[in-house]
Design an enzyme around this catalytic site. Structure first.
Site, PDB file in Angstrom:
ATOM      1  N   LEU A  44       0.861  -1.185   0.000  1.00  0.00           N
ATOM      2  CA  LEU A  44       0.000   0.000   0.000  1.00  0.00           C
ATOM      3  C   LEU A  44       0.894   1.230   0.000  1.00  0.00           C
ATOM      4  O   LEU A  44       2.092   1.138   0.292  1.00  0.00           O
ATOM      5  CB  LEU A  44      -0.898   0.002   1.241  1.00  0.00           C
ATOM      6  CG  LEU A  44      -1.882  -1.160   1.362  1.00  0.00           C
ATOM      7  CD1 LEU A  44      -2.530  -1.159   2.738  1.00  0.00           C
ATOM      8  CD2 LEU A  44      -2.942  -1.088   0.267  1.00  0.00           C
ATOM      9  N   SER A  45       0.316   2.385  -0.279  1.00  0.00           N
ATOM     10  CA  SER A  45       1.161   3.580  -0.296  1.00  0.00           C
ATOM     11  C   SER A  45       1.816   3.806   1.062  1.00  0.00           C
ATOM     12  O   SER A  45       2.948   4.287   1.147  1.00  0.00           O
ATOM     13  CB  SER A  45       0.354   4.811  -0.720  1.00  0.00           C
ATOM     14  OG  SER A  45      -0.693   5.073   0.183  1.00  0.00           O
ATOM     15  N   GLU A  46       1.124   3.456   2.161  1.00  0.00           N
ATOM     16  CA  GLU A  46       1.723   3.605   3.486  1.00  0.00           C
ATOM     17  C   GLU A  46       1.286   2.477   4.420  1.00  0.00           C
ATOM     18  O   GLU A  46       0.136   2.037   4.387  1.00  0.00           O
ATOM     19  CB  GLU A  46       1.317   4.928   4.151  1.00  0.00           C
ATOM     20  CG  GLU A  46       1.653   6.167   3.372  1.00  0.00           C
ATOM     21  CD  GLU A  46       3.111   6.531   3.368  1.00  0.00           C
ATOM     22  OE1 GLU A  46       3.878   5.964   4.186  1.00  0.00           O
ATOM     23  OE2 GLU A  46       3.497   7.379   2.554  1.00  0.00           O
ATOM     24  N   THR A  47       2.226   2.037   5.245  1.00  0.00           N
ATOM     25  CA  THR A  47       1.942   1.229   6.428  1.00  0.00           C
ATOM     26  C   THR A  47       2.427   2.032   7.621  1.00  0.00           C
ATOM     27  O   THR A  47       3.559   2.519   7.629  1.00  0.00           O
ATOM     28  CB  THR A  47       2.647  -0.131   6.376  1.00  0.00           C
ATOM     29  OG1 THR A  47       2.150  -0.885   5.261  1.00  0.00           O
ATOM     30  CG2 THR A  47       2.407  -0.918   7.655  1.00  0.00           C
ATOM     31  N   CYS A  71       3.092  11.398   7.097  1.00  0.00           N
ATOM     32  CA  CYS A  71       2.012  10.871   6.263  1.00  0.00           C
ATOM     33  C   CYS A  71       0.684  11.182   6.932  1.00  0.00           C
ATOM     34  O   CYS A  71       0.416  10.722   8.050  1.00  0.00           O
ATOM     35  CB  CYS A  71       2.157   9.365   6.047  1.00  0.00           C
ATOM     36  SG  CYS A  71       0.809   8.686   5.053  1.00  0.00           S
TER      37      CYS A  71
END
Length: 263
Positions: A44-47, A71
């Site tokens: 995903l774009s961020e964890t 983020c």
């Protein structure tokens, strides 16, 4: 070893919209290499990972490729998890990042509001390197702490803009924000960060720490409605407050479960 994980759609009023983030509540920090492997596996774009520390939570964010300084959507997702599933008491959460300092999230009904440091920009020339990143050159270019901000004349230009990812990745920045005045909202944007492993981010809270101060000055008002024009779309409510920016939105649970990380 099992690790709890949630997947949350942030800045979304229903699943399959907004920006998905994985949220991993930790009891203590795992090795950095393992955090990065989890983020890469999630793809995903961020964890986002957090650890409780007294009356606050240490927080860190990873793309599939790198750890990042800030983020927004993943912080919103982490707060949603804490308020909804992890028994955080009260309507205020204090996060702390060694890279971005104090960050807070407050809750009012289903609305979550991020309180982030503002990222003012300085105007720079529209260089050949910037001009070659898209099929249409911007009217103006600016540089912030981590990103370039490119301004266009119309919402249609933002919607139809064609990025050249290799050229964007070659620039000395996390990514590029493109923006214009909106038709139904105050401003619209898109965000591209191929160098960080994200060709186009669906909804980027941190980009609005740059966008909100810029458009507040342009439009002469502190409170702004914003839309990010990715395929998933995202709606944000922003307020420029001097050296801080308040960014509000809602979130929805998509999935919860456990990671199995071996012995």
């Amino acid at each position: 070893m099992q690790q709890k994980i949630y997947q949350i759609d942030a800045f979304a009023d229903r699943v399959f919209t907004g920006n998905p983030a994985a949220v991993c509540p930790l009891q203590e920090w795992l090795p950095d290499s393992l955090l990065q492997e989890i983020a890469m596996e999630n793809n995903l774009s961020e964890t986002v990972f957090y650890v409780k520390e007294g009356d606050r939570y240490q927080i860190r964010w990873f793309t599939p490729r790198v750890e990042v300084d800030l983020c927004g959507h993943a912080t919103l997702a982490a707060a949603f998890v804490l308020f909804t599933f992890e028994k955080h008491a009260g309507s205020h959460i204090h996060f702390y990042s060694s890279r971005s300092g104090d960050l807070t999230v407050s809750k009012r009904a289903d609305q979550l509001t991020l309180d982030f440091p503002a990222d003012p920009v300085r105007e720079i020339p529209v260089s050949d390197g910037i001009r070659e990143c898209f099929d249409l050159p911007p009217v103006k270019a600016f540089a912030g702490k981590s990103d370039y901000l490119l301004v266009y004349d119309t919402e249609a230009a933002i919607q139809n803009l064609q990025p050249h990812f290799e050229r964007i990745a070659a620039l000395p920045a996390r990514g590029i924000i493109v923006t214009a005045k909106g038709k139904q909202v105050d401003f619209v944007s898109r965000f591209f960060a191929p160098g960080a492993g994200i060709n186009e981010d669906p909804v980027t809270g941190s980009a609005h720490t740059t966008l909100a101060p810029y458009w507040s000055a342009q439009l002469g008002k502190p409170a702004l409605q914003a839309a990010q024009l990715s395929s998933r779309k995202g709606l944000l409510h922003c307020r420029h407050e001097g050296n801080r920016v308040a960014i509000s939105g809602t979130a929805k649970l998509y999935m919860m479960g456990n990671l199995f990380l071996g012995e």
